[in-house]
Design a protein around this motif. Sequence first.
Motif, PDB file in Angstrom:
ATOM      1  N   SER A   1       0.829  -1.212   0.000  1.00 13.56           N
ATOM      2  CA  SER A   1       0.000   0.000   0.000  1.00 13.56           C
ATOM      3  C   SER A   1       0.861   1.259   0.000  1.00 13.56           C
ATOM      4  O   SER A   1       0.529   2.255  -0.660  1.00 13.56           O
ATOM      5  CB  SER A   1      -0.927  -0.004   1.216  1.00 13.56           C
ATOM      6  OG  SER A   1      -0.174  -0.084   2.425  1.00 13.56           O
TER       7      SER A   1
ATOM      8  N   ARG B   1       1.018   3.947  -3.090  1.00 13.75           N
ATOM      9  CA  ARG B   1       0.774   5.376  -2.866  1.00 13.75           C
ATOM     10  C   ARG B   1       1.915   6.213  -3.453  1.00 13.75           C
ATOM     11  O   ARG B   1       1.677   7.250  -4.076  1.00 13.75           O
ATOM     12  CB  ARG B   1       0.616   5.652  -1.375  1.00 13.75           C
ATOM     13  CG  ARG B   1       0.216   7.073  -1.038  1.00 13.75           C
ATOM     14  CD  ARG B   1      -0.299   7.195   0.391  1.00 13.75           C
ATOM     15  NE  ARG B   1       0.620   6.654   1.366  1.00 13.75           N
ATOM     16  CZ  ARG B   1       0.412   5.534   2.052  1.00 13.75           C
ATOM     17  NH1 ARG B   1      -0.696   4.820   1.843  1.00 13.75           N
ATOM     18  NH2 ARG B   1       1.294   5.108   2.945  1.00 13.75           N
TER      19      ARG B   1
ATOM     20  N   SER C   1      -2.904   1.761  -7.640  1.00 15.06           N
ATOM     21  CA  SER C   1      -3.588   1.001  -6.600  1.00 15.06           C
ATOM     22  C   SER C   1      -2.692  -0.124  -6.102  1.00 15.06           C
ATOM     23  O   SER C   1      -1.775  -0.573  -6.814  1.00 15.06           O
ATOM     24  CB  SER C   1      -4.898   0.422  -7.137  1.00 15.06           C
ATOM     25  OG  SER C   1      -4.636  -0.562  -8.134  1.00 15.06           O
TER      26      SER C   1
ATOM     27  N   SER D   1      -3.443  -3.110  -5.843  1.00 15.87           N
ATOM     28  CA  SER D   1      -3.650  -4.296  -6.675  1.00 15.87           C
ATOM     29  C   SER D   1      -2.691  -4.322  -7.863  1.00 15.87           C
ATOM     30  O   SER D   1      -2.292  -5.398  -8.320  1.00 15.87           O
ATOM     31  CB  SER D   1      -5.098  -4.354  -7.175  1.00 15.87           C
ATOM     32  OG  SER D   1      -5.391  -3.236  -8.007  1.00 15.87           O
TER      33      SER D   1
END
Length: 255
Positions: free
Chosen positions: A57, A61, A66, A68
């Motif tokens: 994550s 960012r 994303s 994914s």
Amino acid sequence: MVSMDVGDDIDRELLSNYHRRILKEVVAKKVAGDILFSDNIGQAMRKWREYFGVKQSELARALGVSASVVSDYESSRRKSPGSSVLKRFVMALIEEDEKRGGAILRSLVRTTGLVPLLSSVIDMNEYTLPIELERFLEAIDGRIVVEAPQPTYVHGYTVIDSLRAILNLSGSDFMRLFGTSTERALIFTRVSAGRSPLVALKVVDVRPSLVVLHGPQPDSVDELGIKLASVMRIPLAVTTIKDVNEIVGRLRGLS
């Protein structure tokens, strides 16, 4: 990151920034090369992300995608990333580490063996595409003293504090100033007449694409230096720019 004792003629803060940039680029290429030569690029990307201690994550960012997407790359559900994506991936890992104090970057820097050389290196860079000799010389207001024996291209450069290199570097250390290729320019700063750099090149028996002297006027270059450059068939030039920081800025601009 690195303790540096530099000459009075070079801006300390800029020199420090140049060194950090060199080390970051070397580490980034080390990581990217390991990924590219892996049998499973996705697994290698995951290995390095976990080694840097960056969550999917957090990396997503930083990359502006994303989580994914990162997961798909690491699991090979997406095809292997191109060079631009891989560069962003590696630099994002390094930048995230720097936000936390840069411990991983420092540990990888130590494996490069470059730190002992940095007191003698002002800047070091590899070009993505080779630069024609004429264009390179034009960028640094270079004046040829010994002509190139044939059309020459420069694939990178190293700007060297000649006094510190002569005092501190061994022959094997000197070779490492070439980075990834001998087809590069060596720019020697704080030179009075140019004999010592050419003698050093003769002793270690290496032939860069170009040698540039920073300090002497074209008509005051040492005769032995000129003769050695001619014998070794190394084009020799003098830059008329007085400020070393300006030279580095112009060379970086060629990228």
